[in-house]
Design a protein around this motif. Structure first.
Motif, mmCIF file in Angstrom:
data_model
loop_
_atom_site.group_PDB
_atom_site.id
_atom_site.type_symbol
_atom_site.label_atom_id
_atom_site.label_comp_id
_atom_site.label_asym_id
_atom_site.label_seq_id
_atom_site.Cartn_x
_atom_site.Cartn_y
_atom_site.Cartn_z
ATOM 1 N N GLN A 38 0.854 -1.187 0.000
ATOM 2 C CA GLN A 38 0.000 0.000 0.000
ATOM 3 C C GLN A 38 0.885 1.231 0.000
ATOM 4 O O GLN A 38 1.673 1.445 0.936
ATOM 5 C CB GLN A 38 -0.946 0.004 1.201
ATOM 6 C CG GLN A 38 -1.979 1.123 1.143
ATOM 7 C CD GLN A 38 -3.118 0.905 2.113
ATOM 8 O OE1 GLN A 38 -2.998 0.141 3.074
ATOM 9 N NE2 GLN A 38 -4.238 1.572 1.873
ATOM 10 N N LYS A 42 -3.058 5.420 -1.873
ATOM 11 C CA LYS A 42 -3.537 4.383 -2.795
ATOM 12 C C LYS A 42 -4.122 3.215 -2.023
ATOM 13 O O LYS A 42 -3.845 3.031 -0.833
ATOM 14 C CB LYS A 42 -2.387 3.897 -3.682
ATOM 15 C CG LYS A 42 -1.847 4.955 -4.634
ATOM 16 C CD LYS A 42 -0.831 4.351 -5.585
ATOM 17 C CE LYS A 42 -0.331 5.399 -6.582
ATOM 18 N NZ LYS A 42 0.655 4.819 -7.527
ATOM 19 N N GLU A 43 -4.911 2.434 -2.717
ATOM 20 C CA GLU A 43 -5.495 1.249 -2.101
ATOM 21 C C GLU A 43 -4.446 0.138 -2.000
ATOM 22 O O GLU A 43 -3.473 0.105 -2.749
ATOM 23 C CB GLU A 43 -6.695 0.771 -2.911
ATOM 24 C CG GLU A 43 -7.875 1.734 -2.901
ATOM 25 C CD GLU A 43 -9.087 1.135 -3.582
ATOM 26 O OE1 GLU A 43 -10.147 1.776 -3.545
ATOM 27 O OE2 GLU A 43 -8.980 0.039 -4.142
ATOM 28 N N ARG A 44 -4.700 -0.768 -1.070
ATOM 29 C CA ARG A 44 -3.819 -1.927 -0.942
ATOM 30 C C ARG A 44 -3.968 -2.793 -2.187
ATOM 31 O O ARG A 44 -5.071 -3.038 -2.659
ATOM 32 C CB ARG A 44 -4.183 -2.713 0.302
ATOM 33 C CG ARG A 44 -3.240 -3.841 0.617
ATOM 34 C CD ARG A 44 -3.534 -4.429 1.994
ATOM 35 N NE ARG A 44 -3.339 -3.449 3.060
ATOM 36 C CZ ARG A 44 -3.369 -3.753 4.343
ATOM 37 N NH1 ARG A 44 -3.570 -4.991 4.733
ATOM 38 N NH2 ARG A 44 -3.188 -2.808 5.240
ATOM 39 N N GLU A 45 -2.851 -3.253 -2.712
ATOM 40 C CA GLU A 45 -2.884 -4.082 -3.910
ATOM 41 C C GLU A 45 -2.107 -5.371 -3.686
ATOM 42 O O GLU A 45 -1.122 -5.411 -2.945
ATOM 43 C CB GLU A 45 -2.302 -3.331 -5.114
ATOM 44 C CG GLU A 45 -0.844 -2.982 -5.004
ATOM 45 C CD GLU A 45 -0.250 -2.481 -6.319
ATOM 46 O OE1 GLU A 45 -0.820 -2.767 -7.385
ATOM 47 O OE2 GLU A 45 0.802 -1.814 -6.245
#
Length: 125
Positions: A38, A42-45
């Motif tokens: 993360q 931003k979103e966790r990917e």
């Protein structure tokens, strides 16, 4: 159950790091282990995951050919070897575990039961 990440740090672009995820109270001989990241804002990917029973692994397109996930069942540890790092790889990296191997798929959904506290990876240009 406790998952502890280590190995993060500051590295220059095109450099390498190896992250470790050590487990206690959780056996690595059957489950799914995933790495996620993360970045700020931003979103966790999902980055990669592995089914430790048979070594099946999946990678995000952004890291294919650069990152390698592996497991050492005897050491109850999963590794993420990261080569060719770029500033876009800068993030907090988390490992996650689940008793169900099928949780690890090419979709890399963050649906794991157990999570580590994260380790910071910073890549300078």
């Amino acid at each position: 159950v406790q998952l502890v990440e280590s190995g993060g740090g500051l590295v220059q672009a095109r450099g390498s790091l190896r992250l470790s995820c050590a487990a206690s109270g959780f056996r690595f001989d059957d489950p799914a282990i995933g790495w996620f990241r993360q970045a700020p804002g931003k979103e966790r990917e999902g980055v990669a995951c592995i089914r430790t029973s048979d070594g099946t692994s999946y990678y995000a397109d952004s890291v294919k050919g650069r990152f390698t996930i592996s497991s050492d069942i005897a050491e109850n540890t999963v590794y993420l070897q990261m080569n060719g790092l770029t500033p876009e790889d800068t993030a907090v990296y988390y490992c996650a575990g689940d008793a169900i191997p099928g949780v690890c798929t090419d979709a890399l959904f963050p649906v794991y039961d157990y999570w580590g506290q994260g380790t910071q990876v910073t890549v300078s240009s």
